[in-house]
Design a protein around this motif. Sequence first.
Motif, PDB file in Angstrom:
ATOM      1  N   LEU A   1     -45.927 -83.192  -6.617  1.00 47.98           N
ATOM      2  CA  LEU A   1     -47.080 -82.508  -6.995  1.00 47.98           C
ATOM      3  C   LEU A   1     -45.148 -81.429  -7.868  1.00 47.98           C
ATOM      4  CD1 LEU A   1     -49.062 -80.943  -4.641  1.00 47.98           C
ATOM      5  CD2 LEU A   1     -49.299 -82.064  -7.133  1.00 47.98           C
ATOM      6  N   ASP A   2     -44.731 -80.674  -8.672  1.00 46.61           N
ATOM      7  CA  ASP A   2     -44.223 -79.932  -8.993  1.00 46.61           C
ATOM      8  C   ASP A   2     -44.626 -78.494  -8.516  1.00 46.61           C
ATOM      9  OD1 ASP A   2     -42.965 -81.952 -10.180  1.00 46.61           O
ATOM     10  OD2 ASP A   2     -43.141 -81.717 -11.943  1.00 46.61           O
ATOM     11  N   LYS A   3     -43.901 -77.943  -7.920  1.00 44.31           N
ATOM     12  CA  LYS A   3     -43.743 -76.528  -6.917  1.00 44.31           C
ATOM     13  C   LYS A   3     -43.026 -75.980  -7.664  1.00 44.31           C
ATOM     14  CE  LYS A   3     -46.676 -78.480  -3.739  1.00 44.31           C
ATOM     15  NZ  LYS A   3     -47.282 -77.895  -2.034  1.00 44.31           N
ATOM     16  N   ILE A   4     -43.242 -74.516  -7.877  1.00 45.27           N
ATOM     17  CA  ILE A   4     -41.856 -73.491  -7.842  1.00 45.27           C
ATOM     18  C   ILE A   4     -42.122 -72.003  -7.194  1.00 45.27           C
ATOM     19  CG2 ILE A   4     -41.176 -72.194 -10.282  1.00 45.27           C
ATOM     20  CD1 ILE A   4     -41.823 -74.269 -11.736  1.00 45.27           C
ATOM     21  N   GLY A   5     -41.786 -71.225  -6.885  1.00 47.88           N
ATOM     22  CA  GLY A   5     -42.011 -70.416  -6.332  1.00 47.88           C
ATOM     23  C   GLY A   5     -41.686 -69.947  -4.568  1.00 47.88           C
ATOM     24  N   PHE A   6     -41.237 -68.561  -3.909  1.00 49.28           N
ATOM     25  CA  PHE A   6     -40.373 -69.054  -2.885  1.00 49.28           C
ATOM     26  C   PHE A   6     -40.622 -67.705  -2.673  1.00 49.28           C
ATOM     27  CE2 PHE A   6     -38.233 -67.676   0.256  1.00 49.28           C
ATOM     28  CZ  PHE A   6     -38.547 -68.199   1.420  1.00 49.28           C
ATOM     29  N   PRO A   7     -41.467 -66.738  -2.279  1.00 51.38           N
ATOM     30  CA  PRO A   7     -42.188 -66.974  -0.354  1.00 51.38           C
ATOM     31  C   PRO A   7     -43.720 -68.275  -1.159  1.00 51.38           C
ATOM     32  CG  PRO A   7     -42.369 -64.757  -0.412  1.00 51.38           C
ATOM     33  CD  PRO A   7     -41.112 -65.048  -1.731  1.00 51.38           C
ATOM     34  N   LEU A   8     -43.838 -67.282  -1.949  1.00 55.18           N
ATOM     35  CA  LEU A   8     -45.637 -67.480  -2.151  1.00 55.18           C
ATOM     36  C   LEU A   8     -45.213 -69.468  -3.937  1.00 55.18           C
ATOM     37  CD1 LEU A   8     -47.357 -64.178  -2.090  1.00 55.18           C
ATOM     38  CD2 LEU A   8     -47.444 -66.363  -0.331  1.00 55.18           C
ATOM     39  N   THR A   9     -46.164 -70.127  -3.505  1.00 55.05           N
ATOM     40  CA  THR A   9     -45.619 -70.898  -4.481  1.00 55.05           C
ATOM     41  C   THR A   9     -47.209 -70.189  -6.053  1.00 55.05           C
ATOM     42  OG1 THR A   9     -45.901 -72.646  -3.409  1.00 55.05           O
ATOM     43  CG2 THR A   9     -46.663 -72.983  -5.189  1.00 55.05           C
ATOM     44  N   PHE A  10     -46.280 -70.167  -7.480  1.00 57.20           N
ATOM     45  CA  PHE A  10     -46.710 -69.109  -7.963  1.00 57.20           C
ATOM     46  C   PHE A  10     -47.479 -70.905  -9.112  1.00 57.20           C
ATOM     47  CE2 PHE A  10     -42.730 -68.339  -9.306  1.00 57.20           C
ATOM     48  CZ  PHE A  10     -42.408 -68.361 -10.042  1.00 57.20           C
ATOM     49  N   TYR A  11     -47.124 -71.778  -8.870  1.00 59.20           N
ATOM     50  CA  TYR A  11     -46.512 -72.611 -10.228  1.00 59.20           C
ATOM     51  C   TYR A  11     -46.783 -73.958  -9.695  1.00 59.20           C
ATOM     52  CZ  TYR A  11     -46.130 -76.124 -14.160  1.00 59.20           C
ATOM     53  OH  TYR A  11     -46.382 -76.974 -14.582  1.00 59.20           O
ATOM     54  N   GLN A  12     -47.977 -75.136  -9.159  1.00 56.37           N
ATOM     55  CA  GLN A  12     -48.437 -76.035  -9.083  1.00 56.37           C
ATOM     56  C   GLN A  12     -48.947 -77.325  -9.842  1.00 56.37           C
ATOM     57  OE1 GLN A  12     -49.120 -76.742  -4.640  1.00 56.37           O
ATOM     58  NE2 GLN A  12     -50.900 -78.070  -5.630  1.00 56.37           N
ATOM     59  N   HIS A  13     -48.380 -78.227 -10.068  1.00 60.28           N
ATOM     60  CA  HIS A  13     -48.240 -79.212 -11.312  1.00 60.28           C
ATOM     61  C   HIS A  13     -48.184 -80.912 -10.501  1.00 60.28           C
ATOM     62  CE1 HIS A  13     -49.556 -80.662 -15.157  1.00 60.28           C
ATOM     63  NE2 HIS A  13     -48.284 -81.645 -15.554  1.00 60.28           N
ATOM     64  N   SER A  14     -49.051 -81.438 -11.006  1.00 64.56           N
ATOM     65  CA  SER A  14     -48.916 -82.743 -10.412  1.00 64.56           C
ATOM     66  C   SER A  14     -48.816 -83.895 -11.416  1.00 64.56           C
ATOM     67  CB  SER A  14     -51.006 -83.167  -9.890  1.00 64.56           C
ATOM     68  OG  SER A  14     -51.526 -83.677 -11.588  1.00 64.56           O
ATOM     69  N   GLY A  15     -48.598 -83.542 -12.367  1.00 70.42           N
ATOM     70  CA  GLY A  15     -48.411 -84.325 -13.488  1.00 70.42           C
ATOM     71  C   GLY A  15     -49.995 -85.214 -13.677  1.00 70.42           C
ATOM     72  N   GLY A  16     -50.444 -84.414 -13.557  1.00 72.33           N
ATOM     73  CA  GLY A  16     -52.657 -86.351 -13.841  1.00 72.33           C
ATOM     74  C   GLY A  16     -52.431 -87.699 -13.612  1.00 72.33           C
ATOM     75  N   LYS A  17     -51.373 -87.505 -12.547  1.00 72.99           N
ATOM     76  CA  LYS A  17     -52.098 -89.111 -11.445  1.00 72.99           C
ATOM     77  C   LYS A  17     -52.088 -88.516 -10.212  1.00 72.99           C
ATOM     78  CE  LYS A  17     -46.756 -90.241 -13.144  1.00 72.99           C
ATOM     79  NZ  LYS A  17     -45.879 -90.295 -12.288  1.00 72.99           N
TER      80      LYS A  17
ATOM     81  N   CYS B   1     -57.218 -83.686 -11.334  1.00 70.58           N
ATOM     82  CA  CYS B   1     -56.215 -83.180 -11.203  1.00 70.58           C
ATOM     83  C   CYS B   1     -56.526 -81.150 -10.808  1.00 70.58           C
ATOM     84  CB  CYS B   1     -55.205 -83.893 -11.959  1.00 70.58           C
ATOM     85  SG  CYS B   1     -54.147 -85.273 -11.733  1.00 70.58           S
ATOM     86  N   GLU B   2     -57.253 -81.017 -11.736  1.00 68.03           N
ATOM     87  CA  GLU B   2     -57.543 -79.598 -11.924  1.00 68.03           C
ATOM     88  C   GLU B   2     -57.727 -78.942 -11.304  1.00 68.03           C
ATOM     89  OE1 GLU B   2     -61.887 -81.582 -11.812  1.00 68.03           O
ATOM     90  OE2 GLU B   2     -59.771 -81.852 -13.701  1.00 68.03           O
ATOM     91  N   ASP B   3     -57.681 -79.698  -9.303  1.00 65.70           N
ATOM     92  CA  ASP B   3     -58.357 -78.755  -9.031  1.00 65.70           C
ATOM     93  C   ASP B   3     -56.760 -78.492  -7.755  1.00 65.70           C
ATOM     94  OD1 ASP B   3     -60.641 -78.906  -8.973  1.00 65.70           O
ATOM     95  OD2 ASP B   3     -60.746 -80.603  -7.489  1.00 65.70           O
ATOM     96  N   VAL B   4     -55.093 -79.323  -8.317  1.00 70.36           N
ATOM     97  CA  VAL B   4     -54.405 -79.112  -7.648  1.00 70.36           C
ATOM     98  C   VAL B   4     -53.400 -78.977  -8.269  1.00 70.36           C
ATOM     99  CG1 VAL B   4     -54.388 -80.830  -5.938  1.00 70.36           C
ATOM    100  CG2 VAL B   4     -53.432 -81.725  -8.019  1.00 70.36           C
ATOM    101  N   SER B   5     -53.733 -78.600  -9.440  1.00 67.01           N
ATOM    102  CA  SER B   5     -52.714 -77.902 -10.706  1.00 67.01           C
ATOM    103  C   SER B   5     -53.832 -76.465 -11.058  1.00 67.01           C
ATOM    104  CB  SER B   5     -52.692 -78.608 -11.941  1.00 67.01           C
ATOM    105  OG  SER B   5     -52.144 -79.787 -11.584  1.00 67.01           O
ATOM    106  N   PHE B   6     -51.887 -75.327 -10.934  1.00 66.10           N
ATOM    107  CA  PHE B   6     -52.628 -73.829 -11.084  1.00 66.10           C
ATOM    108  C   PHE B   6     -51.436 -73.405 -11.140  1.00 66.10           C
ATOM    109  CE2 PHE B   6     -51.751 -74.382  -6.200  1.00 66.10           C
ATOM    110  CZ  PHE B   6     -50.647 -73.587  -5.719  1.00 66.10           C
ATOM    111  N   PHE B   7     -51.742 -72.230 -12.209  1.00 68.28           N
ATOM    112  CA  PHE B   7     -50.630 -71.153 -12.209  1.00 68.28           C
ATOM    113  C   PHE B   7     -51.287 -69.846 -11.645  1.00 68.28           C
ATOM    114  CE2 PHE B   7     -48.997 -67.388 -14.240  1.00 68.28           C
ATOM    115  CZ  PHE B   7     -47.576 -67.544 -14.258  1.00 68.28           C
TER     116      PHE B   7
END
Length: 85
Positions: A29-45, A49-55
Amino acid sequence: MLKKISLFAILFFIISLFFSECNSSHDGLDKIGFPLTFYQHSGGKCYHCEDVSFFKAGHLLINIIGYILLAYIISSVSSFIKCKK
């Protein structure tokens, strides 16, 4: 004021990049944000995937408020130390 804004921008980008994870090219997963993760993306693999990808705008807002407070505290402490000398 410009000093506080530039300190906020530096804190936001440096800390967010330092704590980000870019593992989507390796089934992660790609995760961005500290202390709270505000963006997460799986790359479609993945399945569902819609459950683990969010903003999450709320997490981004909380991070921004935290960085603004941190920039204000750092700026106030540094000016307090300069006045003591």
